[in-house]
Design a protein around this motif. Structure first.
Motif, short mmCIF file in Angstrom:
data_model
loop_
_atom_site.label_atom_id
_atom_site.label_comp_id
_atom_site.label_asym_id
_atom_site.label_seq_id
_atom_site.Cartn_x
_atom_site.Cartn_y
_atom_site.Cartn_z
N LYS A 142 31.55 30.99 44.27
CA LYS A 142 31.79 32.45 45.08
C LYS A 142 31.74 33.39 44.32
N GLY A 143 32.00 33.49 42.94
CA GLY A 143 31.86 34.70 41.98
C GLY A 143 33.01 35.74 42.47
N LYS A 144 34.11 35.43 42.73
CA LYS A 144 35.17 36.38 43.19
C LYS A 144 36.62 36.48 42.31
N THR A 145 37.26 35.16 42.18
CA THR A 145 38.49 35.23 41.32
C THR A 145 38.14 34.02 40.26
N LEU A 146 38.78 34.45 39.15
CA LEU A 146 38.53 33.54 37.85
C LEU A 146 40.05 33.37 37.74
N LEU B 63 37.88 28.93 35.55
CA LEU B 63 37.57 28.25 36.95
C LEU B 63 37.32 29.41 38.00
N ASP B 64 36.27 29.02 38.93
CA ASP B 64 36.03 29.75 40.19
C ASP B 64 37.18 29.16 40.70
N LEU B 65 38.39 29.92 41.19
CA LEU B 65 39.43 29.44 41.78
C LEU B 65 39.19 29.06 43.25
N ARG C 67 31.45 35.58 32.52
CA ARG C 67 30.22 36.46 33.08
C ARG C 67 29.11 35.96 32.34
N THR C 68 28.85 35.73 31.38
CA THR C 68 27.58 35.48 30.40
C THR C 68 26.95 34.26 31.02
N GLY D 221 21.90 32.66 36.69
CA GLY D 221 21.05 33.28 37.77
C GLY D 221 21.86 33.53 38.94
N HIS D 222 23.31 33.75 38.63
CA HIS D 222 24.37 33.83 39.83
C HIS D 222 24.45 35.47 39.54
N GLU D 223 24.15 36.07 40.94
CA GLU D 223 24.16 37.47 40.72
C GLU D 223 25.76 38.08 41.16
N GLU D 224 26.84 37.32 41.73
CA GLU D 224 28.04 37.54 41.83
C GLU D 224 28.68 37.87 40.43
N VAL D 225 29.61 38.74 40.31
CA VAL D 225 30.29 38.79 39.20
C VAL D 225 32.02 38.86 39.51
N PHE D 226 32.43 38.26 38.68
CA PHE D 226 33.98 38.20 38.73
C PHE D 226 34.68 39.32 38.50
#
Length: 367
Positions: free
Chosen positions: A74-78, A173-175, A204-205, A211-216
């Motif tokens: 999901k790329g929102k919360t780490l 982790l992607d929470l 992030r790297t 290839g995931h566009e979303e950034v935490f």
């Protein structure tokens, strides 16, 4: 074969090699014919040494990319937390840096300096233990002692209270969906308050390379990660931190300190007083600890059989990739490990005759 070690909970390479040689199904999975020999443990060691860590990172990112394609990122919360990995070295083998004295030689020299024995005397082991037990300010410092077999290992206290030579493993982790997006290994004397920003940037790297566009944008950690420098660095990277503030006996003083540190501390403090922080902390404690249970305990990575932090990092990346693969398999098949899938199939096989009998009964009765 390392993936097999994770799914079969085998921690040693000798055990992995024996299991692959013994199982017909694993031979078929590996593509090894019955007339061919499976690779032995030395082949695993030599292959790992020859392949750089960039290749292991590539394997880790390939699994991340597959998870992203299935909507598992999901790329929102780490969520970030750490644990200790037992090193393949014993505390009794450590020696003094510079002089190379082991424990016996060191305590013997202290006894001579204290006038307990004369030069040339050989005290018994009981005399050495008795003197060592009575002396004050007794500490095993990583700046003074090292392991001759694994110089990268550091003295650390494990969760069960024992003191061991160890490494520090840190998971990010992607929470929301639980895949590991960063699996870093540090020296055991690196505190949590030193590594938060490094692990977040590694996550992030990995996502960018996968290839995931979303950034935490949010990072959740426990109070052990609270440090003004790390919070300010995370804020400069565009990250909102949720790190509980430890209890202090005195108020913070900001004289002659950059204003950015104060702003980062107060912004983090405001966020940790919200209901959202309570929810995120519950998720972090549940899901990050679950990843350690899968990777370190049932995955066989709690005790490393390798020496050198570079080798431990390679193995940790592969085990973390296997953990992510298990999450992907659970999404596709309903079971994260082959044994769990076999159990589901066995249950279906037992239920199928009952289902057929029920259908035939209803047909005969017209219901």
């Amino acid at each position: 074969m390392l993936f097999i070690g994770y799914f079969e909970a085998i921690d040693s390479q000798r055990g992995i090699a024996w299991r692959c040689a013994d199982s017909l199904s694993l031979r078929e999975f590996l593509g090894v014919k019955l007339t061919e020999r499976t690779p032995d443990h030395s082949t695993l060691s030599k292959t790992r040494d020859r392949l750089p860590i960039e290749v292991h990172e590539l394997a880790f990112r390939l699994v991340l990319a597959a998870a992203a394609e299935r909507g598992l990122l999901k790329g929102k919360t780490l969520g970030v937390d750490s644990t200790t990995l037992e090193a393949d070295a014993a505390m009794r083998s450590i020696v003094r840096k510079g002089s190379g004295e082991d424990w016996k030689a060191y305590v013997k020299r202290l006894m001579q300096e204290a006038g307990q024995i004369e030069e040339g005397d050989e005290p018994s082991d009981e005399d050495l233990r008795r003197f060592d037990k009575r002396r004050k300010n007794k500490k095993v410092s990583n700046t003074e002692w090292e392991s001759p077999t694994d110089p990268d290992a550091r003295t650390a206290k494990l969760k069960n209270g024992r003191t061991r030579l160890a490494y520090k493993a840190e998971h990010a982790l992607d929470l929301e969906t639980e895949p590991i997006v960063a699996a870093e290994v540090y020296h055991a004397d690196h505190s949590d308050s030193q590594t938060l920003a490094d692990t977040a940037m590694a996550a992030r790297t990995h996502l960018a390379e996968a290839g995931h566009e979303e950034v935490f944008r949010e990072v959740v950690a426990d109070k052990g990660y609270h440090a003004a420098g790390q919070l300010e660095l995370a804020q400069s990277l565009g990250l909102r931190t949720y790190v509980p503030e430890p209890n202090r006996r005195h108020r913070l003083r900001w004289n002659n300190k950059p204003i950015e540190l104060k702003e980062a501390i107060y912004a983090n403090r405001r966020r940790t007083k919200t209901e959202k922080n309570s929810k995120l902390q519950r998720l972090r404690s549940e899901r990050v600890e679950r990843s350690f249970a899968h990777v370190c305990d049932t995955g066989g990575a709690r005790r490393t059989r390798l020496r050198g932090i570079e080798k431990v990092r390679k193995r940790t990346l592969i085990v973390a990739a296997a953990h992510n693969l298990a999450i992907l398999m659970r999404r596709l098949l309903g079971a994260g490990k082959p044994k769990a899938l076999a159990a589901i199939l066995d249950q279906l096989a037992l239920a199928l005759p009952l289902l057929i009998r029920l259908i035939e009964t209803r047909k005969s009765t017209g219901c």
